[in-house]
Design an enzyme around this catalytic site. Structure first.
Site, PDB file in Angstrom:
ATOM      1  N   THR A  94      29.465  36.241  49.201  1.00  0.00           N
ATOM      2  CA  THR A  94      28.875  37.225  48.297  1.00  0.00           C
ATOM      3  C   THR A  94      27.655  36.574  47.656  1.00  0.00           C
ATOM      4  OG1 THR A  94      31.036  38.201  47.863  1.00  0.00           O
ATOM      5  CG2 THR A  94      29.274  38.737  46.327  1.00  0.00           C
ATOM      6  N   LYS A 170      28.161  44.998  49.209  1.00  0.00           N
ATOM      7  CA  LYS A 170      29.212  44.107  48.704  1.00  0.00           C
ATOM      8  C   LYS A 170      29.106  43.934  47.188  1.00  0.00           C
ATOM      9  CE  LYS A 170      32.317  40.840  48.347  1.00  0.00           C
ATOM     10  NZ  LYS A 170      33.735  41.197  48.164  1.00  0.00           N
TER      11      LYS A 170
END
Length: 296
Positions: A94, A170
């Site tokens: 991420t 995300k």
């Protein structure tokens, strides 16, 4: 397929093990050698440097943040310098949209391919190959990676041909999860102080209008105060909310709830809860209403 895997933390260890189970050849690198040794016992080749892990068709990175990804990607012995032409770097971390753009350009200039493929799911999902993969990049390359994604997840969502799109999705998803945790915590604190059992309340919610994994999983953690060991730390949660705010600023999209969540995570960290699961922000309202601190 020969895959170099960099980052054997809570998520990466399970992902790399599932690649082995699916029959892929895996060369693994991690700063902590003991984690590499544990995977080597399952059949992986140990890599003692990042460059060693880049002698593969594909190198995957699953690391904590932008700083960690940059540290292994750039520099004289990093991924960009070590990966052969036409090989693929798959980033499942991420990371910021800005870093995804930088990696896309660097790999393109080096004659390599870059695909962003962050995942949704906690460590238990990673171990069980039940992650949801969000992929973006060149269509042919993403298609060729299908066996890799099938080995680690239950479904792959392709969201575009620009890798940054997957990172934006995300970051937005983690922002939504944090929003659910905070709102659930507030609602549970309200009914609990009024004499309603939090577990019974959660059962009502998840049996009616809120029958979704995010409510069941995180509501259960908050109701049980099950914050250790962390599947994903509060420090990481703050990082991801900041990534959402950064993306919002770049795109000129106000995110007032994200600003509130940043402050909630800062409150948790300021009171010694950085090591707790990020779901611990859901216990802040009960504490502020006279209950126990998330850190006790």
């Amino acid at each position: 397929m020969h895959i170099g895997f960099i980052g054997l933390g809570n998520m990466g260890s399970g992902m790399a093990a599932n690649l082995l189970t699916a029959g892929h050849e895996v060369t693994a690198y991690n700063r902590t050698a003991a984690k590499v040794d544990a995977l080597a016992a399952k059949g992986a080749h140990p890599a003692r440097t990042v460059a060693d892990a880049c002698r593969a068709d594909v190198v995957m990175t699953m690391l904590a943040d932008d700083e960690a990804v940059q540290a292994v990607s750039f520099g004289e012995h990093g991924i960009v310098a070590s990966l052969r032409p036409d090989a693929v770097h798959v980033s499942s971390s991420t990371i910021s949209v800005a870093l995804a753009e930088r990696l896309t350009a660097a790999h393109r200039d080096a004659g390599q391919r870059f695909v962003s493929a962050p995942v949704f799911g906690r460590p238990e999902a990673a171990a069980a190959a039940k992650l949801f993969v969000v992929a973006a990049g060149d269509s042919q390359v993403v298609g060729d990676l299908a066996p890799v994604f099938e080995a680690i997840g239950q479904r792959t969502f392709v969201v575009g041909t620009e890798p940054r799109s997957a990172n934006l999705v995300k970051v937005s998803g983690n922002f939504l999860i944090a929003s659910v945790i905070e709102s659930l915590g507030e609602a549970m604190a309200l009914v609990a102080k009024g004499g309603v059992d939090a577990g019974d309340y959660l059962e009502l919610l998840t049996s009616t209008l809120f029958d979704a994994p995010v409510y069941r999983t995180y509501g259960g953690l908050v109701a049980r105060r099950d914050f250790e060991p962390a599947g994903f730390s509060a420090t990481g949660g703050l990082k991801d909310v900041r990534l959402a705010l950064e993306a919002g600023e770049a795109l000129r999209v106000p995110l007032p709830v994200a600003s509130l969540l940043r402050d909630r995570f800062l409150t948790l960290l300021a009171t010694g809860g950085g090591h707790l699961d990020w779901s611990a922000i859901g216990a802040l309202s009960a504490w502020e209403a006279g209950g126990a601190s998330p850190t006790t």
